[in-house]
Design a protein around this motif. Structure first.
Motif, PDB file in Angstrom:
ATOM      1  N   UNK A   1     -10.741 -14.744 108.810  1.00  0.00           N
ATOM      2  CA  UNK A   1     -10.055 -15.661 109.735  1.00  0.00           C
ATOM      3  C   UNK A   1     -10.932 -16.857 110.036  1.00  0.00           C
ATOM      4  N   UNK A   2     -12.191 -16.571 110.364  1.00  0.00           N
ATOM      5  CA  UNK A   2     -13.081 -17.661 110.747  1.00  0.00           C
ATOM      6  C   UNK A   2     -13.305 -18.609 109.576  1.00  0.00           C
TER       7      UNK A   2
ATOM      8  N   UNK B   1      -3.298 -14.909 112.382  1.00  0.00           N
ATOM      9  CA  UNK B   1      -3.369 -15.057 113.837  1.00  0.00           C
ATOM     10  C   UNK B   1      -4.807 -15.338 114.266  1.00  0.00           C
ATOM     11  N   UNK B   2      -5.744 -14.636 113.650  1.00  0.00           N
ATOM     12  CA  UNK B   2      -7.154 -14.834 113.985  1.00  0.00           C
ATOM     13  C   UNK B   2      -7.597 -16.261 113.701  1.00  0.00           C
ATOM     14  N   UNK B   3      -7.145 -16.793 112.556  1.00  0.00           N
ATOM     15  CA  UNK B   3      -7.518 -18.174 112.204  1.00  0.00           C
ATOM     16  C   UNK B   3      -6.983 -19.143 113.254  1.00  0.00           C
ATOM     17  N   UNK B   4      -5.742 -18.904 113.716  1.00  0.00           N
ATOM     18  CA  UNK B   4      -5.156 -19.779 114.743  1.00  0.00           C
ATOM     19  C   UNK B   4      -5.921 -19.663 116.059  1.00  0.00           C
ATOM     20  N   UNK B   5      -6.311 -18.449 116.419  1.00  0.00           N
ATOM     21  CA  UNK B   5      -7.030 -18.261 117.691  1.00  0.00           C
ATOM     22  C   UNK B   5      -8.378 -18.991 117.641  1.00  0.00           C
ATOM     23  N   UNK B   6      -9.125 -18.776 116.542  1.00  0.00           N
ATOM     24  CA  UNK B   6     -10.397 -19.499 116.407  1.00  0.00           C
ATOM     25  C   UNK B   6     -10.154 -21.010 116.463  1.00  0.00           C
ATOM     26  N   UNK B   7      -9.096 -21.453 115.754  1.00  0.00           N
ATOM     27  CA  UNK B   7      -8.810 -22.888 115.699  1.00  0.00           C
ATOM     28  C   UNK B   7      -8.518 -23.437 117.082  1.00  0.00           C
ATOM     29  N   UNK B   8      -7.741 -22.687 117.870  1.00  0.00           N
ATOM     30  CA  UNK B   8      -7.384 -23.132 119.209  1.00  0.00           C
ATOM     31  C   UNK B   8      -8.639 -23.255 120.078  1.00  0.00           C
ATOM     32  N   UNK B   9      -9.507 -22.250 119.990  1.00  0.00           N
ATOM     33  CA  UNK B   9     -10.741 -22.275 120.782  1.00  0.00           C
ATOM     34  C   UNK B   9     -11.587 -23.482 120.380  1.00  0.00           C
ATOM     35  N   UNK B  10     -11.686 -23.691 119.061  1.00  0.00           N
ATOM     36  CA  UNK B  10     -12.529 -24.758 118.532  1.00  0.00           C
ATOM     37  C   UNK B  10     -12.021 -26.137 118.987  1.00  0.00           C
ATOM     38  N   UNK B  11     -10.711 -26.353 118.828  1.00  0.00           N
ATOM     39  CA  UNK B  11     -10.135 -27.655 119.187  1.00  0.00           C
ATOM     40  C   UNK B  11     -10.280 -27.903 120.692  1.00  0.00           C
TER      41      UNK B  11
END
Lengths: 267, 265
Positions: A72-73, A154-164
């Motif tokens: 994901x990451x 889903x994990x990729x989206x969660x990391x992306x949301x945190x990052x943005x």
């Protein structure tokens, strides 16, 4: 929406083609990144060389957590990893150019680079996933098979949301990008381990505030049919996609709000 | 000597100019400190001693290692600065200056390390010692030997970094070797997991490398389990690596300078 996707594909396609002009260089970097990220798995292997279990998780089970978290990451890093350079855009004033163009600002920032070498990170995660699935015993059902790709997305989206959401700190503090690293790289590291081994306050944060527990931990509980030592409702095992969508909406709102308050560095 | 001192001061001030970056870096190290400490506490629920480290030693390892990483330069923003200057051709200006590049770089790096030690490693360790139970040596001698070992670790760290950066005299794209070197730095220095935890002969063999001399060696001395039981031997090994790497750097620099072609000049 479709027009935007086409523009993104075109911009990123150009980036990829330009990097593939230097094939040997990209290949070396890809292998290098794969080995560099494998260092995290070395830590897990070294732990299990000394003890048979971590919490009540076996090597294969932790490897599954690691694989889900890493793949994901890697996807997030591939698409938006260059947000690391975002403070530079603010400092040098190049973000102003973005604001005058008739495209969403986040899309332009995201499309501004695409580092092919980061594929190495995903490949390494996939290798560990194969090892994990060969080691653990899973009572395979259609749901469990599907749970793996769904968890990764889903994990990729969660990391992306945190990052943005966190990258917007750069609008106010330009030299503090490492603060973001604590949550992105730190978050990716944390998700590789069973949440239950961390202190109570930390568990609370990753379940209820920065939803990292939904990247690997809850989906893995479902796939492995494992008891949750946190004693949280079983429904959470299926909540990752919902959490991912909610987190993305929240991150987009944070970004929009931050851009609205942006004041250029220059004149 | 005066010049070295002035360069070191500037190396210090260069980092002191960005306190925000220091706080942010410290915050990240503290977050990782917490994570690794909890992971190791879970490991020690099933073992009393691993490779000579008991649980208090292991927690001390965590809070020292997280701080030392920035001091000795395991990785970081300035890691491939020299390689980039070779790539852009700026190194031509450096070579025209009436000073020895290697010595000047070392002096600035010592200043940088001093800054990171005072503002990152020490606060990090104090915080860890306040929040967790960890090994605190009772005799002043051990602290002194630890300080000497850290100083040698800085020299070894510089030696490795300088050598890797020099590869850009031959390669147009230095990123591949740099990534590999940072990976080696992370695993073989003991930054990812203590080398004492490595199975069998690996625990000994890895501790003989220059990477171990950058991080594991000072921590081994701190907790009182130096390789072979002899602090003097470990310090001698570190010093040998520091000298050997400096000499190797000198040879490679001379060869590189001779073949350097400045792009577009």
């Amino acid at each position: 929406m479709r027009a935007l996707a086409a523009i993104y594909a075109r911009l990123v396609g150009a980036r990829i083609r330009s990097q593939l002009e230097y094939r040997l260089s990209v290949a070396l970097q890809l292998v290098g990144v794969g080995l560099l990220t494998a260092t995290d798995f070395v830590a897990i292997a070294v732990i299990f060389a000394n003890v048979p279990a971590l919490g009540d998780w076996s090597l294969g089970e932790v490897a599954l957590l690691y694989a889900l978290a890493t793949i994901s990451f890697a996807l997030t890093d591939l698409v938006i990893g260059h947000l690391d350079l975002f403070p530079q855009m603010i400092r040098e004033g190049t973000f102003d150019q973005i604001l005058v163009r008739p495209l969403p600002s986040l899309l332009q920032v995201v499309a501004s680079d695409f580092a092919v070498r980061r594929v190495g990170k995903a490949l390494q995660g996939i290798a560990v996933l194969v090892f994990a699935l060969a080691t653990v015993e899973v009572d395979w059902t259609l749901g469990r098979v599907l749970a793996i790709p769904v968890a990764i997305a889903a994990g990729a989206l969660i990391y992306g949301a945190v990052w943005v959401a966190l990258a917007t700190i750069a609008f106010w503090i330009v030299d503090a990008i490492e603060l973001v690293n604590a949550f992105t790289y730190g978050g990716s590291f944390l998700s590789q381990y069973p949440i239950g081994i961390f202190a109570r306050w930390l568990r609370g944060i990753v379940v209820f505030v920065v939803p990292l527990a939904f990247v690997a931990y809850f989906p893995a509980l479902y796939v492995l049919d494992k008891e949750d030592t946190l004693g949280l409702p079983e429904a959470l095992r299926f909540a990752s996609p919902v959490v991912a969508v909610l987190a993305s909406i929240a991150a987009a709102a944070v970004w929009r709000n931050a851009v609205r308050h942006y004041r250029s560095a220059g004149g | 000597m005066r010049l070295d001192w002035e360069l070191a001061r500037r190396g210090y001030r260069r980092y002191a100019a960005y306190p925000g970056a220091t706080y942010a870096g410290l915050f990240t190290n503290v977050v990782f400190g917490f994570l690794i400490a909890y992971i190791l506490l879970a490991v020690y629920e099933q073992a009393d001693v691993i490779g000579g480290y008991d649980v208090r030693d292991a927690i001390a390892y965590v809070w020292i290692a997280q701080g030392l990483m920035s001091v000795v330069g395991i990785f970081g923003a300035g890691w491939y600065e020299l390689a980039r200057r070779v790539q852009t051709g700026d190194v031509a200006t450096d070579l025209q200056r009436p000073l020895d590049i290697q010595r000047a770089e070392l002096a600035q790096d010592v200043g940088r390390a001093g800054y990171q030690a005072v503002w990152r490693a020490v606060p990090q360790f104090v915080l860890g010692a306040l929040l967790f139970e960890l090994t605190l040596p009772q005799d002043a001698g051990r602290w002194l030997l630890f300080a000497v070992s850290v100083a040698l670790a800085v020299l070894v760290g510089f030696g490795v970094r300088f050598l890797v950066n020099l590869c850009s005299f031959w390669l147009l794209d230095y990123r591949g070797p740099v990534i590999l070197a940072i990976g080696a730095n992370l695993v073989l220095s003991g930054a990812v997991m203590p080398l004492a935890f490595f199975p069998g002969a690996l625990a000994t063999l890895t501790r003989l490398t220059p990477f171990a001399a950058m991080l594991q060696a000072p921590i081994d001395i701190y907790v009182g389990t130096p390789l072979g039981g002899s602090t003097a031997a470990v310090l001698a090994l570190q010093a040998s690596w520091a000298i050997a790497l400096y000499a190797a750097g000198r040879l490679v620099l001379t060869a590189g300078t001779r073949k350097l072609v400045i792009q577009g000049g």
